[in-house]
Design a protein around this motif. Structure first.
Motif, short mmCIF file in Angstrom:
data_model
loop_
_atom_site.label_atom_id
_atom_site.label_comp_id
_atom_site.label_asym_id
_atom_site.label_seq_id
_atom_site.Cartn_x
_atom_site.Cartn_y
_atom_site.Cartn_z
N VAL A 140 0.83 -1.21 0.00
CA VAL A 140 0.00 0.00 0.00
C VAL A 140 0.86 1.26 0.00
O VAL A 140 0.43 2.31 -0.49
N ARG A 141 2.07 1.19 0.53
CA ARG A 141 2.95 2.37 0.52
C ARG A 141 3.36 2.72 -0.91
O ARG A 141 3.40 3.90 -1.28
N ARG A 142 3.67 1.72 -1.69
CA ARG A 142 4.02 1.97 -3.09
C ARG A 142 2.83 2.54 -3.85
O ARG A 142 2.98 3.44 -4.67
N TRP A 143 1.64 2.03 -3.56
CA TRP A 143 0.42 2.55 -4.19
C TRP A 143 0.22 4.02 -3.85
O TRP A 143 -0.09 4.84 -4.72
N ALA A 144 0.40 4.38 -2.57
CA ALA A 144 0.21 5.77 -2.15
C ALA A 144 1.19 6.70 -2.87
O ALA A 144 0.83 7.83 -3.23
N ALA A 145 2.42 6.24 -3.07
CA ALA A 145 3.41 7.05 -3.79
C ALA A 145 2.98 7.29 -5.24
O ALA A 145 3.16 8.39 -5.78
N ILE A 146 2.38 6.27 -5.86
CA ILE A 146 1.89 6.40 -7.24
C ILE A 146 0.76 7.42 -7.29
O ILE A 146 0.72 8.30 -8.16
N VAL A 147 -0.19 7.32 -6.36
CA VAL A 147 -1.31 8.26 -6.32
C VAL A 147 -0.80 9.69 -6.18
O VAL A 147 -1.25 10.60 -6.90
N ALA A 148 0.12 9.90 -5.25
CA ALA A 148 0.63 11.25 -5.02
C ALA A 148 1.31 11.80 -6.27
O ALA A 148 1.19 12.99 -6.58
N GLU A 149 2.03 10.95 -6.99
CA GLU A 149 2.74 11.41 -8.19
C GLU A 149 1.78 11.71 -9.33
O GLU A 149 2.04 12.59 -10.16
N LEU A 150 0.67 11.02 -9.41
CA LEU A 150 -0.31 11.23 -10.47
C LEU A 150 -1.10 12.52 -10.29
O LEU A 150 -1.56 13.11 -11.27
N LEU A 151 -1.25 12.95 -9.05
CA LEU A 151 -2.08 14.12 -8.76
C LEU A 151 -1.34 15.43 -9.06
O LEU A 151 -0.13 15.55 -8.82
N ARG A 152 -2.11 16.41 -9.53
CA ARG A 152 -1.61 17.77 -9.61
C ARG A 152 -1.58 18.38 -8.20
O ARG A 152 -2.33 17.94 -7.32
N PRO A 153 -0.77 19.41 -7.98
CA PRO A 153 -0.89 20.15 -6.72
C PRO A 153 -2.32 20.64 -6.54
O PRO A 153 -2.93 21.19 -7.46
N GLY A 154 -2.87 20.40 -5.37
CA GLY A 154 -4.26 20.75 -5.10
C GLY A 154 -5.24 19.65 -5.46
O GLY A 154 -6.43 19.75 -5.15
N GLY A 155 -4.77 18.60 -6.14
CA GLY A 155 -5.64 17.49 -6.51
C GLY A 155 -5.95 16.59 -5.33
O GLY A 155 -5.34 16.69 -4.27
N ARG A 156 -6.93 15.70 -5.51
CA ARG A 156 -7.36 14.88 -4.38
C ARG A 156 -7.53 13.42 -4.78
O ARG A 156 -7.80 13.09 -5.94
N LEU A 157 -7.35 12.58 -3.81
CA LEU A 157 -7.70 11.16 -3.91
C LEU A 157 -9.10 10.98 -3.35
O LEU A 157 -9.42 11.52 -2.28
N PHE A 158 -9.94 10.22 -4.06
CA PHE A 158 -11.26 9.84 -3.56
C PHE A 158 -11.38 8.33 -3.67
O PHE A 158 -11.26 7.77 -4.76
#
Length: 279
Positions: A140-158
């Motif tokens: 799950v840590r690797r997944w979270a790093a992928i999510v953070a990299e995909l998002l723009r600044p100000g973007g969100r995970l839902f």
């Protein structure tokens, strides 16, 4: 590869490829409703409408999108959607549905852990993931790093996901009791399942029936996201789930949700989480 040398991705992808057509043909995914009703939304997306907010004009990514019904629903809410999945057969069903309904959705075949090179970093205003996605990923840590990299600044995970308590429960007891049998916390070794069935109602038969799963504790998920600098903005636990994990023990609710018929307050079955990437 898992510790016993088996390629979990190949096993899991073969299982999803094998079941994609049956899922698309099942009433559980309501594919025919999408074809005839341009306003129809998946039950999963309908459930979280009060929390999703306005998606108009946003660039959205649905990780592990399967046959694309949630992806299409988010596009119908005004987002410019991309769906990513490792199953080619699932994406074939998703692309066919998008074409039949006139939806402008891009579908990309890739493993989640390869999503950044497949799609590009910082492309998305929001990343969406649905119930039953994280259990297919070992880290799950690797997944979270992928999510953070995909998002723009100000973007969100839902995300709305099966609660780790749900995945740890077992109802296969002679007295019908529910017990905490399986790991709650992430472990290196997967849970190996051999099952010739699937979670939708179908008469189809399948040949690829071995899969590997992992559970991830709620604290592990939250901490993994915080460690990437994301800011937690919502965490809601629910007593219901959009399918019947324990046949004969569930009651049906409005919106195609199910919860335990006996004392549903005993355990959470799903949760909705939102986290934002700082500007």
């Amino acid at each position: 590869m898992t510790a016993n040398g088996e390629d979990y991705r190949a096993l899991n992808r073969a299982s999803w490829d094998d079941r994609a057509a049956a899922h698309a043909a099942s009433d559980d995914y309501s594919v025919d409703r999408f074809r005839v009703d341009p306003t129809f939304l998946s039950h999963v997306v309908q459930f979280d409408l009060p929390r999703l907010g306005d998606l108009s004009g946003l660039d959205g990514l649905h990780l592990q999108c399967h046959i694309g019904t949630d992806t299409l629903s988010l596009a119908r809410l005004g987002a410019r959607m991309t769906g990513l999945d490792f199953s080619g057969e699932s994406l074939s069903q998703a692309r066919e549905l998008a074409a039949e309904t006139g939806a402008k959705v891009e579908f990309v075949q890739s493993d989640v852990y390869e999503a950044v090179p497949a799609l590009g970093a910082g492309r998305f205003d929001f990343v969406f993931t649905g119930v039953g996605a994280l259990c297919w990923l070992p880290d799950v840590r690797r997944w979270a790093a992928i999510v953070a990299e995909l998002l723009r600044p100000g973007g969100r995970l839902f995300m709305r996901e099966g609660h780790p308590v749900l995945w740890a429960l077992d109802d296969a007891r002679p007295d019908g009791s529910l017990v905490l049998e399986y790991p709650y916390f992430e472990r290196e070794e997967p849970l190996v399942w051999h099952d010739d069935d699937t979670y939708v109602q179908t008469d189809a038969t399948f040949t690829h029936n071995t899969v590997h799963n992992w559970n991830h504790g709620l604290g592990e998920v939250v901490t993994a996201l915080l460690d990437q600098g994301l800011v937690l903005t919502q965490l809601v636990e629910h007593d219901s789930v959009p399918w019947e994990p324990f046949p004969g023990k569930m009651e049906r609710l409005e919106g195609d949700e199910r919860r335990m018929a006996d004392r549903p307050w005993r355990a959470p079955l799903t949760y909705t989480l939102q986290a934002r990437k700082p500007e």
